[in-house]
Enzyme design. Structure first.
Site, short mmCIF file in Angstrom:
data_model
loop_
_atom_site.label_atom_id
_atom_site.label_comp_id
_atom_site.label_asym_id
_atom_site.label_seq_id
_atom_site.Cartn_x
_atom_site.Cartn_y
_atom_site.Cartn_z
N LYS A 254 -5.55 -11.61 2.64
CA LYS A 254 -4.70 -10.50 3.04
C LYS A 254 -4.06 -10.82 4.38
O LYS A 254 -2.93 -10.50 4.64
CB LYS A 254 -5.54 -9.23 3.16
N ARG A 255 -4.84 -11.49 5.22
CA ARG A 255 -4.33 -11.78 6.56
C ARG A 255 -3.14 -12.72 6.53
O ARG A 255 -2.24 -12.62 7.32
CB ARG A 255 -5.43 -12.41 7.41
#
Ligand code: GLU
Length: 281
Positions: A254-255
């Site tokens: 996600k990062r």
């Protein structure tokens, strides 16, 4: 057939991406094959990174994928007092200590070539006097699980730590060596829980019999085996599934801004398309 309980345990730090969908498909397939149950757990103890809108999006995305869970959703941030009780138990038994070192100090204490920031860091408790003075000055600290104390507490059970790995369809007992992880963080001054603690606590509390998770958490399962032995928690069986890799060959995250399931949905992809994209038959 014996009771089969598994869980899907995302952290609401962003939108679910293909990697999560892959995990979810594996979890639900396994439960279906065993006529078992799937629990949904929201792992939101890191309140600095988790957001309610991402939690709502998780429920929505799972519904879109056609995956429904059994029973109420467990949101970890509603249960801090339970994790705190576990931490206190470990504290009373001398198994955790307050570590006041900053990230920079830890990095400096790590051997050259260490794989990750803090993996393998082992410290030791300060003297009572020094600890008192640090606390009085309001210094931040982490509660670390002392590998040395754990080894003493478990005695001959320590070198025999293990868990059952069922990834390839047959159950094999494999050795679990928590040493590469060093003295892991189980809580912090402001937060009486960490992923390891809350995850193992909840798997035990919720009667999870099978944990189905990505290959990326295989090694870390050794830390969970250690905690389970120290707390006398029942141990689930583990299955690790292959990860979906991005075009660069790296794990999706996600990062790193990998696109969320909703972006695929908006583009017209169906849940079955995603199933194929994640390599699920
Ligand atoms: N919250 C963790 C994650 O999203 C759960 C992993 C697990 O324990 O299976 O990676």
């Amino acid at each position: 057939m014996a009771d089969f309980v598994t869980r899907f345990a995302p952290s609401p730090t962003g939108y679910l991406h293909l990697g999560h969908a892959c995990s979810a498909f594996h979890v639900w397939e396994a439960a279906k094959a065993a006529n078992g149950r799937v629990l949904l757990r929201i792992e939101d103890i890191d309140q600095t990174r988790c957001r309610p809108e991402y939690e709502a999006a998780i429920l929505e995305d799972l519904a879109w994928l056609g995956l429904s869970w059994n029973g109420p959703v467990r949101r970890q941030s509603d249960h801090f007092s339970e994790y705190e009780a576990t931490l206190k138990n470990l504290q009373h038994r001398g198994l955790v200590y307050r570590c006041f070192r900053t990230r920079r100090e830890i990095a400096a204490a790590m051997p050259a070539g260490a794989v990750a920031d803090e993996w393998g860091f082992t410290g030791r408790p300060l003297s009572a006097l020094e600890e008192e003075s640090r606390l009085a000055r309001g210094h931040a600290f982490a509660w670390r699980l002392s590998l040395a104390a754990a080894q003493d507490a478990l005695g001959p059970r320590y070198p025999q730590l293990s868990y059952i790995d069922e990834s390839d369809g047959t159950a094999r007992r494999v050795a679990a060596d928590p040493r590469p992880f060093g003295d892991v963080v189980l809580g912090r001054k402001e937060t009486p829980a960490s992923y390891h603690l809350a995850c193992c606590h909840d798997d035990a509390l919720q009667g999870v019999t099978h944990v189905i998770r990505g290959e990326d958490i295989r090694e870390m399962t050794a830390v969970h085996a250690l905690l389970q032995a120290l707390m006398d928690w029942p141990q689930p069986v583990y299955r690790f599934h292959p990860l979906v890799l991005g075009p660069d060959g790296k794990k999706l995250s996600k990062r790193a801004g990998d696109r969320g399931l909703r972006a695929w949905r908006d583009e017209g992809k169906t849940p079955d398309d995603l199933r194929r994209m994640t390599g699920i038959p």
